[in-house]
Structure formats: structure tokens, C-alpha cells
Motif scaffolding. Sequence first.
Motif, short mmCIF file in Angstrom:
data_model
loop_
_atom_site.label_atom_id
_atom_site.label_comp_id
_atom_site.label_asym_id
_atom_site.label_seq_id
_atom_site.Cartn_x
_atom_site.Cartn_y
_atom_site.Cartn_z
N ASN A 41 15.15 -3.85 -2.20
CA ASN A 41 14.35 -4.90 -1.95
C ASN A 41 13.16 -4.63 -0.71
OD1 ASN A 41 15.34 -7.32 -3.22
ND2 ASN A 41 17.36 -6.74 -2.20
N PHE A 42 12.52 -5.46 -0.31
CA PHE A 42 11.45 -5.76 0.41
C PHE A 42 11.11 -6.76 0.94
CE2 PHE A 42 7.37 -4.61 2.75
CZ PHE A 42 7.48 -2.98 3.32
N PRO A 43 10.80 -6.91 2.54
CA PRO A 43 10.76 -6.28 3.43
C PRO A 43 11.91 -5.24 3.81
CG PRO A 43 10.04 -8.33 4.04
CD PRO A 43 10.84 -8.44 2.93
N THR B 226 3.58 -13.91 -1.65
CA THR B 226 2.85 -12.84 -1.54
C THR B 226 3.71 -12.05 -0.46
OG1 THR B 226 0.64 -13.81 -2.06
CG2 THR B 226 0.60 -11.59 -0.40
N ILE B 227 3.95 -10.49 -0.62
CA ILE B 227 4.80 -9.76 0.08
C ILE B 227 3.56 -8.82 0.81
CG2 ILE B 227 6.69 -8.07 0.31
CD1 ILE B 227 7.45 -10.84 -0.77
N THR B 228 3.68 -8.80 1.94
CA THR B 228 2.53 -7.92 2.73
C THR B 228 3.23 -6.45 2.72
OG1 THR B 228 3.48 -8.55 5.03
CG2 THR B 228 1.55 -9.70 4.47
N PRO B 229 2.47 -5.52 2.93
CA PRO B 229 3.10 -4.11 2.69
C PRO B 229 3.75 -3.36 3.99
CG PRO B 229 0.53 -4.12 2.90
CD PRO B 229 0.90 -5.50 2.91
N PHE B 230 3.61 -3.91 5.15
CA PHE B 230 4.09 -3.47 6.18
C PHE B 230 5.08 -4.10 6.69
CE2 PHE B 230 -0.36 -2.06 6.11
CZ PHE B 230 -0.33 -0.89 5.65
N THR B 231 6.38 -3.36 7.36
CA THR B 231 7.06 -4.01 8.53
C THR B 231 6.93 -3.39 9.85
OG1 THR B 231 8.87 -2.52 8.01
CG2 THR B 231 8.77 -4.71 6.52
N ASP B 232 7.48 -3.72 10.82
CA ASP B 232 7.30 -3.18 11.94
C ASP B 232 8.57 -3.24 12.82
OD1 ASP B 232 7.24 -5.92 13.05
OD2 ASP B 232 5.25 -6.01 13.27
N PHE B 233 8.70 -2.61 14.10
CA PHE B 233 9.72 -2.66 14.93
C PHE B 233 10.31 -4.12 15.26
CE2 PHE B 233 8.98 2.02 16.45
CZ PHE B 233 10.12 2.54 15.23
N ALA B 234 9.26 -4.97 15.65
CA ALA B 234 9.50 -6.08 15.87
C ALA B 234 10.42 -7.06 14.75
CB ALA B 234 8.14 -6.92 16.30
N GLY B 235 9.96 -6.77 13.66
CA GLY B 235 10.68 -7.47 12.49
C GLY B 235 11.99 -6.78 12.30
N ASP C 203 8.51 0.51 7.99
CA ASP C 203 8.35 0.86 6.28
C ASP C 203 7.07 0.11 5.76
OD1 ASP C 203 10.91 2.18 6.76
OD2 ASP C 203 11.89 0.54 6.54
N TYR C 204 6.76 0.64 4.52
CA TYR C 204 5.58 0.13 3.98
C TYR C 204 5.92 0.44 2.37
CZ TYR C 204 3.53 5.04 4.17
OH TYR C 204 3.41 6.19 4.12
N VAL C 205 5.08 -0.29 1.73
CA VAL C 205 4.99 -0.01 0.22
C VAL C 205 3.69 0.30 -0.50
CG1 VAL C 205 6.80 -1.78 -0.23
CG2 VAL C 205 4.70 -2.46 -0.19
N ARG D 117 6.70 -1.14 -6.84
CA ARG D 117 6.40 -0.60 -5.49
C ARG D 117 7.32 0.34 -5.11
NH1 ARG D 117 2.75 -2.53 -6.88
NH2 ARG D 117 1.15 -4.07 -5.99
N THR D 118 6.96 1.41 -4.53
CA THR D 118 7.53 2.31 -3.80
C THR D 118 7.84 2.04 -2.28
OG1 THR D 118 6.79 4.29 -5.23
CG2 THR D 118 7.34 4.96 -3.04
N VAL D 119 8.95 2.17 -1.90
CA VAL D 119 9.23 1.68 -0.44
C VAL D 119 9.16 3.25 0.43
CG1 VAL D 119 10.96 0.44 0.99
CG2 VAL D 119 10.64 -0.08 -1.00
N VAL D 120 8.48 3.08 1.65
CA VAL D 120 8.41 4.55 2.29
C VAL D 120 8.80 4.11 3.71
CG1 VAL D 120 6.78 6.22 2.94
CG2 VAL D 120 6.47 4.82 0.66
N VAL D 121 9.43 4.98 4.49
CA VAL D 121 9.39 5.17 5.97
C VAL D 121 8.39 5.79 6.50
CG1 VAL D 121 11.24 7.02 6.01
CG2 VAL D 121 11.13 5.88 7.85
N SER D 122 7.53 5.34 7.54
CA SER D 122 6.58 5.87 7.85
C SER D 122 6.72 6.89 9.05
CB SER D 122 5.53 4.78 8.53
OG SER D 122 5.97 4.57 9.75
N THR D 123 5.95 8.00 8.81
CA THR D 123 5.84 9.05 9.82
C THR D 123 5.53 8.67 11.24
OG1 THR D 123 3.49 9.64 9.39
CG2 THR D 123 5.17 11.05 8.43
#
Length: 689
Positions: free
Chosen positions: A210-212, A573-582, A613-615, A660-666
Motif C-alpha cells: 500500500n501507499f502512503p 489522488t495519491i501524491t507521490p511523496f511521504t515525509d517524516f512529519a507524516g 518514501d516515494y512512488v 507503482r514502485t514504492v521506494v525509500v529515499s536516499t
Amino acid sequence: MKTLTLAASALVLSFAAAGAAQADEGMWTFDNFPSAKVKKTYGVDIDQKWLDTVRASAVRLTTGCSASVVSKQGLVLTNNHCVADCTQALSSEGKDYVKDGFLTGAREEELKCAGMQAEVLLSITDVTDQVKAAGAGKTGQDFVKARDAAFATAELAACGQDKTLRCQTISFYRGGQYKVYKYRRYADVRLVFAPEYATAFFGGDPDNFNFPRFNLDSAFLRLYEDGKPANTPNHLTWRATAPVEGEPTFVAGNPGTTQRQLTVSQLETNRDLIIPIGQLQRSEMRGRLIQFGEQSEENKRIANQPLAGVENSYKVFFGQQFVLNDKKFMDAKRAAETDLKTKVAADPKLSAEIGDPWGEIDRAQAALADQFVPMRQLETAAGGGSDLYGYARTLVRGAQERAKPSAERLPEYGDTRLALAEKRLLDVRPVDAPLERMYLEHWLLKTREYLTADAPAVKLLLGKESPEGLSQRLVAGSKLADPAVRKALWDGGLAAVQASDDPMIQFVLKTEGAGREVRKAYEASVTAPTDAAAERIAKARFAVLGDSVYPDATFSLRLSYGKVAGWTHRGRTITPFTDFAGFYDRVTGAEPFEAAPRWIAAKDKLNPKTVYDYVTTNDIIGGNSGSPVIDAKGRVIGAAFDGNIHSLGGAFGYDGSINRTVVVSTAAITEALTKVYGRDALVKELAGK
């Protein structure tokens, strides 16, 4: 359930061209990457130098994952769930690296991952003509033996006896091409860093696919040679900033298996037979593991990773089943197959060469239906996952097969493959007796249930014993948990194995012939006619579509392209990014939404806007876990660790609007290493300092 069904319906569009790749679709081989199409679509130049650099940095892990070299000192980025077996094996009662994470401050603290081998692709050699010539005019078991011998000969020619290399003959386009992939083999792979389970798999099974998402599903390994960190001048450059929406992305990894080029009758067999039987057994094993884990904290610790694996597999095949149950999807597959047949029929010369391979595969499904359950229970799933049983069968079959010339052996025991078999056998790792009994008991119970108590093979397995009693006796009496015992038997050969009084060895000596027998029959009546027919269907596809098609996934190195993008489904609509606040907003304090103590303590240090993370639209499948996500300049910007729920249909087709591919960001990895874990030396190494 509705989401999965709608996802399947949306896949219809991807089959309209009888297999021609759609936008962003494709798990492309490095010797047939569509650079011109990428240039036209995204304005990015992917030249041979770029491809060579990425190829030389991409890593295949024999645990079924992908990875990438990210420093000149053999540092490798992958997913936490790709090293979970390692962290579990390194753990013990009172020391739980899975739960608490694994951190190192010096090289001597980096510990070896038992059974893990890393492989970097060096070259690709086409051996299609040799393999097809070997099988020409042959049928049944003769076809299989001739082809396997051709594989072994080609591998030996490419690798010789060099144990730093591994060669593998791989079938592409379901037998349309055969190529030898030569890999640099790293047998010494050590764990450098892994976050806590609660951090890597935050959200647990409910959030899986799933995502977010809010997962630091990343880990670092290091390649060693001759006891020292490997020298790896070819590596990806680390980019510590997150991508932006719409930015082109590339995923280099080893997708495991897709079935996009199967015939309709083969898909129906998957839907009606193969998947349901597997799901029934996974469901029961899941319940057994949950019950076992509830009995004590130690049971919970040792069952954690097996349970996560079973739950993940169950969800994967749950999604696949829904896709194959979707009438519109299957109608589209039938239309695509009919279209290809029509094009073949319109070319008399091609039609004469091709014949009716679809009919031949249809007929082979009847034999498959008769033989699938015995083949599964007695050969491909024999032992039910028991390590002790696996050791015993490797020792028995290894001793039997090594007495033959390499070309006459079972393929898994060919000369160029023995090094990996030996490594998996002899590496030191713990064996948990309670799980061993559970696996064996479950396998024996299901074998008796499916084949019946009167089947000769079941009588051979059980004799006068019960599944419960036999599994208890075999596990309690076996000494194969000791690697020194295994080594003595391996080195001693067939005479030592036959003379062994180990009950597991004696059990396998008595029973493994039943597996060989059903394997031989299956290969003659299912594998041989199916593969021979598939070669001709591949020829038809090449004639109609040329090189605009890509092969099904085979756990070999591939490159996909796409971009950072969210998606819209059912008006949402699912936005492509999540952040630490989320992430912190999602924390509830209860599993599986409980934050690890380090993250609670570090909350005020972290930038809440850091992309977590992002997709992307990249086309991936299982096996791509740990794959580097790369920008246009060849820099790593994340590690792929999952797909969204719609991507589960990716086994059979790709829909760029919602897959969609789910990715952990560098960016998240870098900040976490610095502010949560205090791994400054690791960050400096990633920065090339």
C-alpha cells in the motif's frame, strides 16, 4: 477486494497490442534496452557507458533480492527485509537484531551473512543456437536431458573451474533465446547496518503493498574477498537529495518471475490449480506460526521472519488470484492470443514453421493437472521448508550427482553451480528445532492428505509412523545442525552419506527417489512439450513484433524506466511523496504502528519535510526488492522495496496509470543514519569521503 478487481480490469489496455510494450512498461535486458524510446519520452540519453556503469554496480543476492554497490570499498545498499534472514541468524535469545537493529562502528564488527552470496554481472553470451540444436528432434525426457547438458556445457565453457565466477544459462522469451550470464561471485557478504523491524516494516502487513508508506526499508552489506573489504571502483554515486515529481527514474535489479507471455490455458491452470493449493497451505502455515509465536517471547522472536514471509507471499498470490479471476482481463488475454495466431496464420511460411504450439501447451495442461500435486509435495516443496531436510537432501543428491559427469547431473549440481550449493550447505547458521518440527509435520500431513494414506509414496514416507511422531523423531535425532557434521559428510561423498546413522540422512536416502521419479515423469510429459512449444511461440512473437518486446522476468538483471508520479483511482489522488512529519502523525504506539525508541528520541532532530518514501511508474516485480532507483546521471536516489496494491497484477501485465514502485529515499536514509543512528562514518563513506 474491489480495489484489486478494478486494478485487474485496468490491465486490459496493456494487452491490446498482443504484447508490444506500453509507456514505461518493461523489464529490459541490458543488451536490448530501448534507449531511443527513453530519449523520446523523457529526453534522457542512456548510452553504453551509462549502461556499463550501472550493470557493474548492480548486485544480485542469492537470497532472492537485488542490491547495488555504493562505495569503492564494497559497500552495498539493499532492503532491510532482504537481510532479515541474516539478522535473524545472527540473533539469539537475549540478543534480537531483528527487533533492535544491527549497528556497527568498525569493520571488525561487520558479521558474515550465512548462506548469502552476492553476484555482479560481467558478461552476456548468446548460446541460443547451441541449445536449440541440442534439443532439435528430441521429445520427452530426452529433450530435457539434451537441453540441460547443453546448459552445463555452455556454463563450463564460460566459467571453467574458476570459483570466483558463477555462470548461469537463462531462458528468455520462454525459450526464444538462451544466454549465459557470467557473474563475479562474492561468497563473503557481511552485514553493516540494519534498522529495527518496527522502523523497516512500520505499518506491518496492513500497510504492505500500500501507499502512503513510512518505512526505512534499507540496509547495508559489505562485499569481502580474501578476508578484506572488496575493492569496487565501479559503484553508484550516492545522491542525498530526494527526487522531484516527474523526474525520470531507472531501476536496475533482478525481477523474479512474471507470466506475461504464458498462454491462456497456462494462466487458467495457475488460477484454478497452482495458486489455490499454495494459498491453502500458506494460510494454514500462517495460523500455525501465529499460534506458535503467541506461546512465548522466544517463540515470537524465532517465528517473526517466517511469519512475515508467509504473510507477504499470501498477499502476493491473493492479488494474482483476483487478476486471473477478472473476466475482462482474461478476455483481453484471449483476444491478444487470437490476434497473434491470426497474424501467424496469415503468413504461410511462418505458419508451417510454427505449427500449433498453443494446442500442444493446452494438451500439456492435462498432464500438469495429473502430476502437479505429487510434483509439489514430493519434489519442489519436499521438506516443507525444513533446513535439516534441505541439508540432508543436498548431501544425498550432491553425493549421488557428483559421481556423474557434469553434463549428466541434475542441473542444480552442475560444476559451475556446486560452489553455491556447498556454501549454502556449510555456512554456519542456527537451526530452530521447534520450527523444524512444525515444517516437517505440516508437509507430511499435507502430503498424506493430498495424495491419500494409500499412495505408495505416502507409505514410503511414513511407514507405520504418524506425521507428528516422525517429524519429532527426525529432528530430535539429527546432528545436521552442526556444520562440521555436514562438512564431513559432504567431503566423504556417497560412501560417507550411505554409512551415516543420522535419521534425517537415512530418511532422505529412503524417500528422495520418489521425488526423482515424479520429477522425471513431469519433465517428460509437462516440461518438455511445454518448453518446445513455447520456443515456437517465441519465434512467432519475434516475427510479428520484432525486438519491441521484452522477456518475462527470470531473476536476471533488468533495467526499467519511469518517473516519480502518484496516481488517481476511483476519484482519489495519491501524491507521490511521504515525509517524516507524516510518519510521526501515523504513530499510534501499538503494533504495527509503534515507533522504535530511537525514533521517538530523535523526533526533534529530524527535518519533518524530509522525503521518506516515494512512488514511481517503474515496472518491477518480486526480486526487485533492494534494487537501486537511479536518476538520469546514474546516481542512486533510493532503494525499491515494494509495489502498491495495483502492482500485484504485474505478474501478468503492466498498467502505467496505477502500477507503482514504492521506494525509500536516499534523503531519508542519509538523515536517519546521521540523526537517529549516529553512523557518521557510514555517511562519509557514502559521500565518497
